[in-house]
Design a protein around this motif. Sequence first.
Motif, PDB file in Angstrom:
ATOM      1  N   GLU A  57      -1.716   3.827 -13.873  1.00  0.00           N
ATOM      2  CA  GLU A  57      -2.706   3.729 -12.786  1.00  0.00           C
ATOM      3  C   GLU A  57      -3.655   2.563 -13.027  1.00  0.00           C
ATOM      4  OE1 GLU A  57      -4.508   7.591 -12.590  1.00  0.00           O
ATOM      5  OE2 GLU A  57      -3.251   8.220 -10.917  1.00  0.00           O
ATOM      6  N   GLN A  58      -3.917   2.273 -14.293  1.00  0.00           N
ATOM      7  CA  GLN A  58      -4.866   1.205 -14.610  1.00  0.00           C
ATOM      8  C   GLN A  58      -4.176  -0.141 -14.762  1.00  0.00           C
ATOM      9  OE1 GLN A  58      -7.457   4.274 -17.396  1.00  0.00           O
ATOM     10  NE2 GLN A  58      -6.376   2.593 -18.296  1.00  0.00           N
ATOM     11  N   ALA A  59      -2.850  -0.155 -14.820  1.00  0.00           N
ATOM     12  CA  ALA A  59      -2.105  -1.364 -15.150  1.00  0.00           C
ATOM     13  C   ALA A  59      -2.157  -2.372 -14.016  1.00  0.00           C
ATOM     14  CB  ALA A  59      -0.654  -1.003 -15.464  1.00  0.00           C
ATOM     15  N   PRO A  60      -1.855  -3.634 -14.294  1.00  0.00           N
ATOM     16  CA  PRO A  60      -1.924  -4.659 -13.256  1.00  0.00           C
ATOM     17  C   PRO A  60      -1.094  -4.351 -12.026  1.00  0.00           C
ATOM     18  CG  PRO A  60      -1.715  -5.685 -15.378  1.00  0.00           C
ATOM     19  CD  PRO A  60      -1.579  -4.204 -15.598  1.00  0.00           C
ATOM     20  N   MET A  61       0.073  -3.765 -12.174  1.00  0.00           N
ATOM     21  CA  MET A  61       0.845  -3.480 -10.966  1.00  0.00           C
ATOM     22  C   MET A  61       0.168  -2.347 -10.223  1.00  0.00           C
ATOM     23  SD  MET A  61       4.730  -2.330 -10.218  1.00  0.00           S
ATOM     24  CE  MET A  61       4.302  -0.666  -9.816  1.00  0.00           C
ATOM     25  N   GLY A  62      -0.265  -2.609  -9.019  1.00  0.00           N
ATOM     26  CA  GLY A  62      -1.028  -1.604  -8.289  1.00  0.00           C
ATOM     27  C   GLY A  62      -2.497  -1.724  -8.602  1.00  0.00           C
ATOM     28  N   GLY A  63      -2.856  -2.640  -9.473  1.00  0.00           N
ATOM     29  CA  GLY A  63      -4.260  -2.799  -9.806  1.00  0.00           C
ATOM     30  C   GLY A  63      -4.749  -4.209  -9.554  1.00  0.00           C
TER      31      GLY A  63
ATOM     32  N   PRO B  50     -14.830  -4.007 -22.047  1.00  0.00           N
ATOM     33  CA  PRO B  50     -13.870  -4.896 -22.705  1.00  0.00           C
ATOM     34  C   PRO B  50     -12.548  -4.167 -22.919  1.00  0.00           C
ATOM     35  CG  PRO B  50     -15.468  -4.090 -24.301  1.00  0.00           C
ATOM     36  CD  PRO B  50     -15.845  -3.483 -22.983  1.00  0.00           C
ATOM     37  N   GLY B  51     -11.835  -3.938 -21.839  1.00  0.00           N
ATOM     38  CA  GLY B  51     -10.576  -3.203 -21.919  1.00  0.00           C
ATOM     39  C   GLY B  51     -10.218  -2.712 -20.529  1.00  0.00           C
ATOM     40  N   GLU B  52      -9.297  -1.775 -20.479  1.00  0.00           N
ATOM     41  CA  GLU B  52      -8.950  -1.179 -19.187  1.00  0.00           C
ATOM     42  C   GLU B  52      -9.913  -0.023 -18.898  1.00  0.00           C
ATOM     43  OE1 GLU B  52      -4.215  -2.360 -18.931  1.00  0.00           O
ATOM     44  OE2 GLU B  52      -4.765  -0.268 -19.188  1.00  0.00           O
ATOM     45  N   LEU B  53     -10.213   0.138 -17.631  1.00  0.00           N
ATOM     46  CA  LEU B  53     -11.142   1.180 -17.207  1.00  0.00           C
ATOM     47  C   LEU B  53     -10.434   2.097 -16.239  1.00  0.00           C
ATOM     48  CD1 LEU B  53     -14.023   2.402 -16.952  1.00  0.00           C
ATOM     49  CD2 LEU B  53     -14.425   0.757 -15.102  1.00  0.00           C
ATOM     50  N   HIS B  54     -10.505   3.375 -16.501  1.00  0.00           N
ATOM     51  CA  HIS B  54      -9.917   4.342 -15.580  1.00  0.00           C
ATOM     52  C   HIS B  54     -10.602   4.257 -14.227  1.00  0.00           C
ATOM     53  CE1 HIS B  54      -8.971   8.390 -13.941  1.00  0.00           C
ATOM     54  NE2 HIS B  54      -7.818   8.143 -14.536  1.00  0.00           N
ATOM     55  N   LEU B  55      -9.851   4.540 -13.182  1.00  0.00           N
ATOM     56  CA  LEU B  55     -10.384   4.377 -11.827  1.00  0.00           C
ATOM     57  C   LEU B  55     -11.462   5.404 -11.477  1.00  0.00           C
ATOM     58  CD1 LEU B  55      -7.201   3.330  -9.825  1.00  0.00           C
ATOM     59  CD2 LEU B  55      -9.262   1.988 -10.156  1.00  0.00           C
ATOM     60  N   SER B  56     -11.771   6.311 -12.367  1.00  0.00           N
ATOM     61  CA  SER B  56     -12.923   7.178 -12.124  1.00  0.00           C
ATOM     62  C   SER B  56     -14.232   6.420 -12.353  1.00  0.00           C
ATOM     63  CB  SER B  56     -12.865   8.427 -13.003  1.00  0.00           C
ATOM     64  OG  SER B  56     -12.731   8.082 -14.371  1.00  0.00           O
ATOM     65  N   TYR B  57     -14.131   5.187 -12.884  1.00  0.00           N
ATOM     66  CA  TYR B  57     -15.249   4.251 -12.926  1.00  0.00           C
ATOM     67  C   TYR B  57     -16.408   4.662 -13.836  1.00  0.00           C
ATOM     68  CZ  TYR B  57     -13.527   1.248  -9.106  1.00  0.00           C
ATOM     69  OH  TYR B  57     -12.812   0.359  -8.337  1.00  0.00           O
ATOM     70  N   LEU B  58     -17.431   3.809 -13.860  1.00  0.00           N
ATOM     71  CA  LEU B  58     -18.652   4.092 -14.603  1.00  0.00           C
ATOM     72  C   LEU B  58     -19.580   4.960 -13.758  1.00  0.00           C
ATOM     73  CD1 LEU B  58     -19.358   0.558 -16.153  1.00  0.00           C
ATOM     74  CD2 LEU B  58     -18.063   2.469 -17.114  1.00  0.00           C
ATOM     75  N   ASP B  59     -20.518   5.583 -14.427  1.00  0.00           N
ATOM     76  CA  ASP B  59     -21.427   6.540 -13.780  1.00  0.00           C
ATOM     77  C   ASP B  59     -22.841   5.955 -13.758  1.00  0.00           C
ATOM     78  OD1 ASP B  59     -22.955   8.686 -12.994  1.00  0.00           O
ATOM     79  OD2 ASP B  59     -21.993  10.128 -14.313  1.00  0.00           O
TER      80      ASP B  59
ATOM     81  N   ALA C  78       0.836  -1.202   0.000  1.00  0.00           N
ATOM     82  CA  ALA C  78       0.000   0.000   0.000  1.00  0.00           C
ATOM     83  C   ALA C  78       0.867   1.247   0.000  1.00  0.00           C
ATOM     84  CB  ALA C  78      -0.937  -0.011   1.208  1.00  0.00           C
ATOM     85  N   LEU C  79       1.916   1.206   0.823  1.00  0.00           N
ATOM     86  CA  LEU C  79       2.798   2.371   0.931  1.00  0.00           C
ATOM     87  C   LEU C  79       3.490   2.650  -0.389  1.00  0.00           C
ATOM     88  CD1 LEU C  79       4.052   4.396   2.982  1.00  0.00           C
ATOM     89  CD2 LEU C  79       5.852   2.710   3.346  1.00  0.00           C
ATOM     90  N   VAL C  80       4.068   1.620  -0.967  1.00  0.00           N
ATOM     91  CA  VAL C  80       4.807   1.828  -2.216  1.00  0.00           C
ATOM     92  C   VAL C  80       3.864   2.221  -3.343  1.00  0.00           C
ATOM     93  CG1 VAL C  80       6.213   0.723  -3.988  1.00  0.00           C
ATOM     94  CG2 VAL C  80       6.687   0.304  -1.582  1.00  0.00           C
ATOM     95  N   GLU C  81       2.692   1.626  -3.369  1.00  0.00           N
ATOM     96  CA  GLU C  81       1.759   1.967  -4.441  1.00  0.00           C
ATOM     97  C   GLU C  81       1.360   3.438  -4.356  1.00  0.00           C
ATOM     98  OE1 GLU C  81      -1.477  -0.746  -5.186  1.00  0.00           O
ATOM     99  OE2 GLU C  81      -2.715   0.975  -5.718  1.00  0.00           O
TER     100      GLU C  81
ATOM    101  N   TRP D  60      -6.031   7.256  -7.445  1.00  0.00           N
ATOM    102  CA  TRP D  60      -5.667   7.814  -8.739  1.00  0.00           C
ATOM    103  C   TRP D  60      -5.572   9.328  -8.595  1.00  0.00           C
ATOM    104  CZ3 TRP D  60      -9.112  10.957 -11.654  1.00  0.00           C
ATOM    105  CH2 TRP D  60     -10.425  10.996 -11.190  1.00  0.00           C
ATOM    106  N   HIS D  61      -4.927   9.955  -9.575  1.00  0.00           N
ATOM    107  CA  HIS D  61      -4.745  11.402  -9.539  1.00  0.00           C
ATOM    108  C   HIS D  61      -5.327  12.012 -10.799  1.00  0.00           C
ATOM    109  CE1 HIS D  61      -1.688   9.931  -6.720  1.00  0.00           C
ATOM    110  NE2 HIS D  61      -1.784  11.107  -6.135  1.00  0.00           N
TER     111      HIS D  61
END
Lengths: 150, 397
Positions: free
Chosen positions: A124-130, B253-262, A26-29, B73-74
């Motif tokens: 941010e979306q990638a498997p590492m950290g996800g 069907p892909g990657e989803l940004h962490l702001s998610y669906l609405d 958690a810290l490193v992520e 996320w930022h």
Amino acid sequence: MKKLFALFTFALLAVTAPAQAAPGAALVEEQYKAALSRLTQDVRQAPSPTEKREILQRFVNGMQDGLQKAENLESIQESDRETLRSVAGRFQAYKAELDGTDGYDRVADADLDGFAGYVQQGMEQAPMGGGVYLSGTALIVILLLLIFLL
Amino acid sequence: MRLFGRFTGPLSILKGLAALCPWTAALLAVSCAPASKGVPAMALPPTETSAAAPLPIRFQFIYVVHGDAGYTWHDSTGGRHSADLEALDQAARVARQSPAAEVFIFHQKPKRFLGLFPGADGALSIYRHGRLIGSRKYDRPDRDPPLAAEARLFHALAAGHNGRTGTGRVEARVFAYFGHEIPANPGKAYSRSRSDTGFAIDSFAQGLGLFASHGNGDEGKPFELVILSSCHGGTPGATRALAPYASWLLAVPGELHLSYLDTRALSDMAERADAGTPPLEAGEIGTWGRIIASESFERLKKSTVTEVTLALYDTERAAAWLEDRQGRSEGGDATGIAAASAPSEPAVHRDCGNDPGFGAGGEDAGVMVFHQAPRFGRDKTKVFLSGWECRVAAKAE
């Protein structure tokens, strides 16, 4: 300050990592994602395309080189090696696109801010950290990379 | 609303509070109760037990928000966000603006606070007719299958289908999951603080089945719409696994940004508080699914430079289409048709339509696709048509 943080984190991980990597992860992520965000802000705030590109190249090159070296460490678990390889592959592609090699169109000066955001959001979306968690050793590797790159 | 049971304090203080407010006493009794050791009754607010005719509950929305992993996320200004906490806010907003609905909001949390102190790893809030009627913690035992603890609480506390508020049949149930990619196969721990290596799309789908109501005229699939706000939920394996439990599926069907669906359009659907308004027409839930997909897509397009792909599946048509193509595909595993048991070696996700044997998919298969290519990368010139992504061995790239 950053070196002090690295030492503190190393000590924490040395204590917790053998038993459970969750607190260290958690810290490193958090630090990893904050570093990505700082990268994006630094690029946006850089006064010229030349400086924007230099910031990106330094970060992308450093991450790719460091991750590739980390893959070859004997102490890395096989599952971590796969994850590091996957992330290194992403940075290799970012580097190629930034420089316009390997069949990519070079990122235009006007698109450098957007490209920084692309790198950040992709990571941010990638498997590492996800959803894929790393052992203490791999976490230390990632953290040290971030400390020395940013 | 704070969980009153979090700070136990001296018994005398609790007794004093209980004497002052019957509603507080009811909530204290629930929130101080041991988590998951049976399900104590949750008292309804006094107004619901009055002599006036009870309002019908026409919709049930169940939100499960996974929070036991990295969800930070930022944004473009450097602002930090917690995807799970923002999903909870979104769910609460929908609940407060849904007078004709009963809404369950489950937050799946880490087992240990700061990784050290043990505690309940679930939190539930229940809304009815737009008002929060109670909150409590609950446990998710390691031995339980996925969603079992949530389903137990739902069956014990839901009013929408058992006549406690005098309603008839619930018109539509919607299930929304917010979290990281649900694995195609078991084997790796999904959560940070648990050894939930058995969690995968098949066991998740079976967990949806635990919410089914039996008897009371509620036959058929437990959900009219399932919303998967997670990466890589739009695979053939996921569609086949979830089809028995939902008439419509909205997935990525892909990657989803962490702001998610609405999902805020759900509150528009549930504004029908007047008992005189007509029930949903057949197929109308699909229209609402399309609205949710469209609104999510438009928001994600503005804020992300990575790929944005959403797909809304008419599961009956889509599953039948996949079944028909099961034996036609040239490279079975490579197209992901049998994705429920897909290989675990390094892989990338690609449009299943790239395989000539798979077919075009899309509307012919009962799938509505929303796609924006990434601004950078090799895929920036590609289109995504089939609505499904398949795992392809990385070496094949």
